[in-house]
Design a protein around this motif. Structure first.
Motif, PDB file in Angstrom:
ATOM      1  N   TYR A  14      37.414  28.889  66.233  1.00  0.00           N
ATOM      2  CA  TYR A  14      36.213  29.251  66.988  1.00  0.00           C
ATOM      3  C   TYR A  14      36.346  28.865  68.453  1.00  0.00           C
ATOM      4  O   TYR A  14      35.889  29.583  69.347  1.00  0.00           O
ATOM      5  CB  TYR A  14      34.987  28.590  66.362  1.00  0.00           C
ATOM      6  N   LEU A  17      38.582  31.452  70.049  1.00  0.00           N
ATOM      7  CA  LEU A  17      37.946  32.762  70.182  1.00  0.00           C
ATOM      8  C   LEU A  17      36.782  32.774  71.155  1.00  0.00           C
ATOM      9  O   LEU A  17      36.363  33.844  71.614  1.00  0.00           O
ATOM     10  CB  LEU A  17      37.451  33.244  68.816  1.00  0.00           C
ATOM     11  N   THR A  18      36.229  31.604  71.487  1.00  0.00           N
ATOM     12  CA  THR A  18      35.031  31.552  72.332  1.00  0.00           C
ATOM     13  C   THR A  18      35.193  32.262  73.670  1.00  0.00           C
ATOM     14  O   THR A  18      34.326  33.056  74.065  1.00  0.00           O
ATOM     15  CB  THR A  18      34.598  30.095  72.538  1.00  0.00           C
ATOM     16  N   ALA A  20      37.122  34.760  74.515  1.00  0.00           N
ATOM     17  CA  ALA A  20      37.162  36.209  74.298  1.00  0.00           C
ATOM     18  C   ALA A  20      35.786  36.749  73.916  1.00  0.00           C
ATOM     19  O   ALA A  20      35.373  37.819  74.374  1.00  0.00           O
ATOM     20  CB  ALA A  20      38.186  36.542  73.209  1.00  0.00           C
ATOM     21  N   ILE A  21      35.054  35.993  73.095  1.00  0.00           N
ATOM     22  CA  ILE A  21      33.718  36.435  72.684  1.00  0.00           C
ATOM     23  C   ILE A  21      32.773  36.458  73.877  1.00  0.00           C
ATOM     24  O   ILE A  21      31.985  37.399  74.053  1.00  0.00           O
ATOM     25  CB  ILE A  21      33.180  35.518  71.569  1.00  0.00           C
ATOM     26  N   VAL A  22      32.850  35.420  74.722  1.00  0.00           N
ATOM     27  CA  VAL A  22      31.989  35.358  75.906  1.00  0.00           C
ATOM     28  C   VAL A  22      32.278  36.521  76.847  1.00  0.00           C
ATOM     29  O   VAL A  22      31.355  37.192  77.350  1.00  0.00           O
ATOM     30  CB  VAL A  22      32.182  34.012  76.632  1.00  0.00           C
ATOM     31  N   PHE A  24      33.618  39.391  76.036  1.00  0.00           N
ATOM     32  CA  PHE A  24      33.186  40.621  75.370  1.00  0.00           C
ATOM     33  C   PHE A  24      31.683  40.837  75.533  1.00  0.00           C
ATOM     34  O   PHE A  24      31.232  41.948  75.849  1.00  0.00           O
ATOM     35  CB  PHE A  24      33.558  40.555  73.882  1.00  0.00           C
ATOM     36  N   VAL A  25      30.917  39.775  75.353  1.00  0.00           N
ATOM     37  CA  VAL A  25      29.459  39.897  75.460  1.00  0.00           C
ATOM     38  C   VAL A  25      29.048  40.202  76.899  1.00  0.00           C
ATOM     39  O   VAL A  25      28.213  41.084  77.151  1.00  0.00           O
ATOM     40  CB  VAL A  25      28.780  38.616  74.946  1.00  0.00           C
ATOM     41  N   ALA A  29      29.378  44.186  75.771  1.00  0.00           N
ATOM     42  CA  ALA A  29      28.171  44.326  74.940  1.00  0.00           C
ATOM     43  C   ALA A  29      26.903  44.419  75.798  1.00  0.00           C
ATOM     44  O   ALA A  29      26.072  45.316  75.593  1.00  0.00           O
ATOM     45  CB  ALA A  29      28.078  43.156  73.964  1.00  0.00           C
TER      46      ALA A  29
END
Length: 297
Positions: A14, A17-18, A20-22, A24-25, A29
């Motif tokens: 996690y 991945l944080t 990349a997720i941030v 992406f959002v 997104a």
């Protein structure tokens, strides 16, 4: 009697991945969500449009999408892009496949220099490439005009001129993808074909191209998406000629609506329509060829 210890969920995946997720959002997104929000809104003017509260943003549902789908300029742009795309896809991917097969041949000389020469145009930014070709197309400067005696910026030739820029810049990348796939094929296949009496042309047609099918499909999908989103070439060449309108391609219409006329709501709805059509065309093509690409029925 010892109680079984609870297994702890590892946090490392996690944490990794944080970021990349941030990203992406924040950069995918949220912009998509805000575009959908704008596409369902509209500015409503009351009275003369003066004073506080005279202009207010209201929810209109799918009205903007209906207006975009009924816009003749958008569909005229799609027809131009489809003709442009058909020309670019056939020539660019055909040349990329031809160059990849030639460079993979055992008889080719100066293969490293040839690979660099073919790939080099891809490294040139699209705007710079379009400007360079634009000056070459000008009747007063073009050496091509002196040889062919053809107006390369005329109404009947402008699509071919823009397609030439795209082919010149994109062939190298697709060639490299196909050539890399060819280099990964075991040489034993070719030796077995030669022992059976196959010529180099037969090896290319009956061994190399069938094995290359998934890579050809991949480059075709990427090329379809790129041609649908054509914007740089017509926008850059537009000052050179009056044969390119401000809505020549669907993305040019989105740009005009958003930044020239200031209608962000219509531009947002049109951009979503373009994205939906791009998805339909790309996944439709994949569905047609998925048996060849992925071995699925």
């Amino acid at each position: 009697m010892t109680r079984p210890s609870k297994r702890r969920t590892p946090l490392a995946p996690y944490v990794i991945l944080t970021p990349a997720i941030v990203l992406f959002v924040l950069f995918l997104a949220l912009p998509i969500g805000y575009t959908v929000y704008l596409a369902m809104r509209r500015t409503r003017v009351s009275g003369l449009g003066l004073g506080a509260g005279a202009r207010r943003e209201v929810f209109v549902g799918f009205d903007n999408f209906a207006a975009a789908l009924a816009d003749g300029e958008l569909w005229a742009g799609w027809l131009r892009v489809l003709g442009y795309g058909a020309l670019v896809l056939v020539v660019m991917l055909g040349l990329a496949l031809l160059f990849a097969l030639l460079l993979d041949s055992a008889r080719v000389r100066l293969s490293r220099f040839s690979r660099i020469s073919i790939f080099l145009p891809y490294a040139v930014p699209g705007v710079a490439a379009s400007l360079m070709w634009g000056f070459l197309y000008l009747p007063s400067l073009s050496p091509i005009r002196a040889i062919l005696d053809v107006d390369l910026l005329g109404a009947s030739t402008i699509t071919y001129s823009m397609a030439n820029v795209a082919v010149w810049g994109g062939t190298g990348f697709n060639m490299l993808v196909l050539y890399t796939t060819l280099r990964a094929i075991p040489r034993d296949y070719y030796e077995a074909a030669r022992l059976d009496g196959a010529s180099e042309l037969q090896i290319a047609l009956r061994v190399k191209i069938p094995i290359l099918a998934p890579a050809i499909i991949l480059t075709t999908v990427f090329s379809i998406i790129a041609t649908i989103q054509v914007f740089t070439e017509p926008t850059t060449l537009r000052p050179f000629t009056n044969t390119i309108s401000s809505t020549w391609s669907p993305l040019m219409k989105v740009y005009r609506d958003a930044f020239v006329t200031g209608d962000l709501y219509s531009a947002a709805a049109t951009s979503i329509v373009i994205a939906a059509i791009s998805l339909v065309l790309s996944f439709g093509f994949l569905r047609v060829v998925r048996d060849r690409a992925f071995g699925e029925g």
